[in-house]
Design a protein around this motif. Sequence first.
Motif, PDB file in Angstrom:
ATOM      1  N   LYS A   1       0.841  -1.200   0.000  1.00 40.13           N
ATOM      2  CA  LYS A   1       0.000   0.000   0.000  1.00 40.13           C
ATOM      3  C   LYS A   1       0.873   1.246   0.000  1.00 40.13           C
ATOM      4  O   LYS A   1       0.634   2.179  -0.757  1.00 40.13           O
ATOM      5  CB  LYS A   1      -0.934   0.004   1.214  1.00 40.13           C
ATOM      6  CG  LYS A   1      -1.903   1.159   1.209  1.00 40.13           C
ATOM      7  CD  LYS A   1      -2.895   1.054   2.351  1.00 40.13           C
ATOM      8  CE  LYS A   1      -3.887   2.191   2.316  1.00 40.13           C
ATOM      9  NZ  LYS A   1      -4.844   2.095   3.427  1.00 40.13           N
TER      10      LYS A   1
ATOM     11  N   ASN B   1      -6.366 -10.254  -7.958  1.00 42.00           N
ATOM     12  CA  ASN B   1      -7.391 -10.403  -6.927  1.00 42.00           C
ATOM     13  C   ASN B   1      -8.760 -10.023  -7.491  1.00 42.00           C
ATOM     14  O   ASN B   1      -9.092  -8.850  -7.583  1.00 42.00           O
ATOM     15  CB  ASN B   1      -7.045  -9.514  -5.727  1.00 42.00           C
ATOM     16  CG  ASN B   1      -8.082  -9.578  -4.636  1.00 42.00           C
ATOM     17  OD1 ASN B   1      -8.968 -10.421  -4.647  1.00 42.00           O
ATOM     18  ND2 ASN B   1      -7.973  -8.674  -3.681  1.00 42.00           N
TER      19      ASN B   1
ATOM     20  N   ALA C   1     -11.264  -7.907  -5.234  1.00 41.59           N
ATOM     21  CA  ALA C   1     -11.045  -6.486  -4.935  1.00 41.59           C
ATOM     22  C   ALA C   1     -12.313  -5.692  -5.238  1.00 41.59           C
ATOM     23  O   ALA C   1     -12.992  -5.945  -6.232  1.00 41.59           O
ATOM     24  CB  ALA C   1      -9.882  -5.951  -5.769  1.00 41.59           C
TER      25      ALA C   1
ATOM     26  N   HIS D   1      -3.058  -0.355  -9.139  1.00 39.90           N
ATOM     27  CA  HIS D   1      -3.580  -0.240  -7.773  1.00 39.90           C
ATOM     28  C   HIS D   1      -3.271  -1.503  -6.982  1.00 39.90           C
ATOM     29  O   HIS D   1      -3.527  -2.616  -7.448  1.00 39.90           O
ATOM     30  CB  HIS D   1      -5.092   0.003  -7.805  1.00 39.90           C
ATOM     31  CG  HIS D   1      -5.610   0.601  -6.546  1.00 39.90           C
ATOM     32  ND1 HIS D   1      -5.981  -0.166  -5.468  1.00 39.90           N
ATOM     33  CD2 HIS D   1      -5.795   1.880  -6.173  1.00 39.90           C
ATOM     34  CE1 HIS D   1      -6.389   0.618  -4.485  1.00 39.90           C
ATOM     35  NE2 HIS D   1      -6.290   1.869  -4.889  1.00 39.90           N
TER      36      HIS D   1
ATOM     37  N   THR E   1      -4.645  -3.063  -4.631  1.00 37.26           N
ATOM     38  CA  THR E   1      -5.693  -4.018  -4.267  1.00 37.26           C
ATOM     39  C   THR E   1      -5.902  -5.089  -5.330  1.00 37.26           C
ATOM     40  O   THR E   1      -6.536  -6.105  -5.052  1.00 37.26           O
ATOM     41  CB  THR E   1      -7.040  -3.326  -3.994  1.00 37.26           C
ATOM     42  OG1 THR E   1      -7.465  -2.640  -5.159  1.00 37.26           O
ATOM     43  CG2 THR E   1      -6.940  -2.393  -2.814  1.00 37.26           C
TER      44      THR E   1
END
Length: 99
Positions: A16, A40, A43, A68, A70
């Motif tokens: 992050k 993922n 997400a 990003h 995530t």
Amino acid sequence: MNQIPNIEQFELQEIKSNPININQLEALRKHTDSYESLFNKRAQLYKLRGLKDQQLQEEDFKNLILEHYTFLSRPVILIGELAFIGNSKKTVEEMLLAI
């Protein structure tokens, strides 16, 4: 992560605040069968952007992961040439056997 004995032996990266870069992602990809396997699909951005309704290609998965944090399935644990992606019960059991 709590299940990993001697966690200090691993290099941890908090993605992050220190996002994965292209070189790291390409290195991870060499341990898997696709960028999609690193992606993922749980997400929130995946659903919010309507990505689940699109036909994403490998390059799309790669770019989204870089865009990003995530979108990267976590954790990703490399032990030698083996990659363990995600925290499903099966993945955690396999990883613990490899340690």
